[in-house]
Design a protein around this motif. Structure first.
Motif, short mmCIF file in Angstrom:
data_model
loop_
_atom_site.label_atom_id
_atom_site.label_comp_id
_atom_site.label_asym_id
_atom_site.label_seq_id
_atom_site.Cartn_x
_atom_site.Cartn_y
_atom_site.Cartn_z
N THR A 1 0.83 -1.09 0.06
CA THR A 1 -0.07 -0.22 0.04
C THR A 1 0.92 1.18 0.07
OG1 THR A 1 -1.88 -1.05 1.19
CG2 THR A 1 -1.93 1.32 1.17
N TRP A 2 1.93 1.33 0.82
CA TRP A 2 2.78 2.45 0.91
C TRP A 2 3.61 2.47 -0.53
CZ3 TRP A 2 3.24 6.29 4.20
CH2 TRP A 2 2.85 5.95 5.36
N MET A 3 3.62 1.48 -1.23
CA MET A 3 4.47 1.71 -2.52
C MET A 3 3.44 2.36 -3.52
SD MET A 3 7.24 1.19 -4.11
CE MET A 3 8.39 -0.07 -3.63
N SER A 4 2.24 1.72 -3.54
CA SER A 4 1.13 2.34 -4.30
C SER A 4 0.96 3.86 -4.01
CB SER A 4 -0.31 1.60 -4.18
OG SER A 4 -0.21 0.52 -4.52
N LEU A 5 0.93 4.33 -2.80
CA LEU A 5 0.84 5.73 -2.49
C LEU A 5 1.86 6.47 -2.90
CD1 LEU A 5 -0.53 8.06 -1.10
CD2 LEU A 5 0.69 7.38 1.04
N ALA A 6 3.39 5.77 -2.78
CA ALA A 6 4.34 6.44 -3.19
C ALA A 6 4.50 6.77 -4.65
CB ALA A 6 5.61 5.70 -2.74
N GLU A 7 4.21 5.63 -5.48
CA GLU A 7 3.89 5.72 -7.01
C GLU A 7 2.97 6.76 -7.47
OE1 GLU A 7 5.87 4.65 -9.45
OE2 GLU A 7 7.43 4.09 -7.73
N LEU A 8 1.84 6.61 -6.86
CA LEU A 8 0.78 7.66 -7.16
C LEU A 8 1.45 9.21 -6.98
CD1 LEU A 8 -2.07 8.62 -7.81
CD2 LEU A 8 -2.70 8.18 -5.56
N CYS A 9 1.65 9.18 -5.75
CA CYS A 9 2.46 10.84 -5.56
C CYS A 9 3.35 11.14 -6.47
CB CYS A 9 2.98 10.89 -3.92
SG CYS A 9 1.38 10.66 -2.76
N TYR A 10 4.29 10.27 -6.78
CA TYR A 10 5.45 10.46 -7.61
C TYR A 10 4.91 10.64 -9.07
CZ TYR A 10 9.67 9.91 -10.24
OH TYR A 10 10.74 9.90 -11.35
N ARG A 11 3.73 10.13 -9.45
CA ARG A 11 3.43 10.25 -10.78
C ARG A 11 2.43 11.56 -10.88
NH1 ARG A 11 1.18 4.44 -12.80
NH2 ARG A 11 3.10 3.34 -12.59
#
Length: 160
Positions: free
Chosen positions: A115-125
């Motif tokens: 979940t943290w990885m999904s959040l990080a990738e979303l925020c990055y994008r």
């Protein structure tokens, strides 16, 4: 036409069998099932998330969202449900909703790297550098040494 009908029927049968086995092995009473009382179930969010996944496989995204939102409205708001909502919105391109639900999921279950990885990738994008950096740093604290995470942290630190 016959093929479509058969596929539709097989999907319905698959859902019925899945739900039957879920309830059989969970040993829910008929009253609990009828009243949608999941309070005695230690994995109460599993039913909603698994059903939503089946709907996604059948390309019925809106129904999957409706099921998950219904779970939240029933008071079965868990990190798993919020993560599923966030993932569906993320894949749909609805980044504002995705971020809202992924943040809720991440802060409810601070040890869920996925979940943290999904959040990080979303925020990055979406170019939310502060959110992305915080999420990547949290992932690094949970599982040190993931090359992609190290790379993104270095990249985000250079651009600040």
């Amino acid at each position: 036409m016959f093929t479509i009908c058969c596929l539709s029927m097989s999907f319905s049968v698959m859902i019925f069998i899945s739900l039957f086995f879920f309830f059989f092995f969970k040993q829910k009473t008929a009253y609990e099932i009828y009243q949608c009382d999941w309070s005695s179930d230690v994995c109460s969010s599993d039913l909603f998330v698994n059903y939503a996944r089946l709907l996604l496989v059948a390309n019925r995204k809106q129904e999957a969202l409706d099921i998950l939102h219904d779970a939240v409205n029933r008071g079965v708001a868990t990190a798993t449900i919020y993560a599923a909502l966030g993932s569906i919105y993320f894949e749909s391109g609805a980044t504002t909703q995705a971020k809202t639900y992924l943040e809720k999921a991440a802060y409810m279950d601070k040890n869920d790297v996925k979940t943290w990885m999904s959040l990080a990738e979303l925020c990055y994008r979406i170019n939310d550098k502060e959110c992305a950096l915080n999420a990547y740093q949290h992932i690094q604290s949970l599982q040190p040494g993931i090359p992609q995470v190290l790379q993104r942290i270095a990249e985000l630190n250079r651009t600040e």
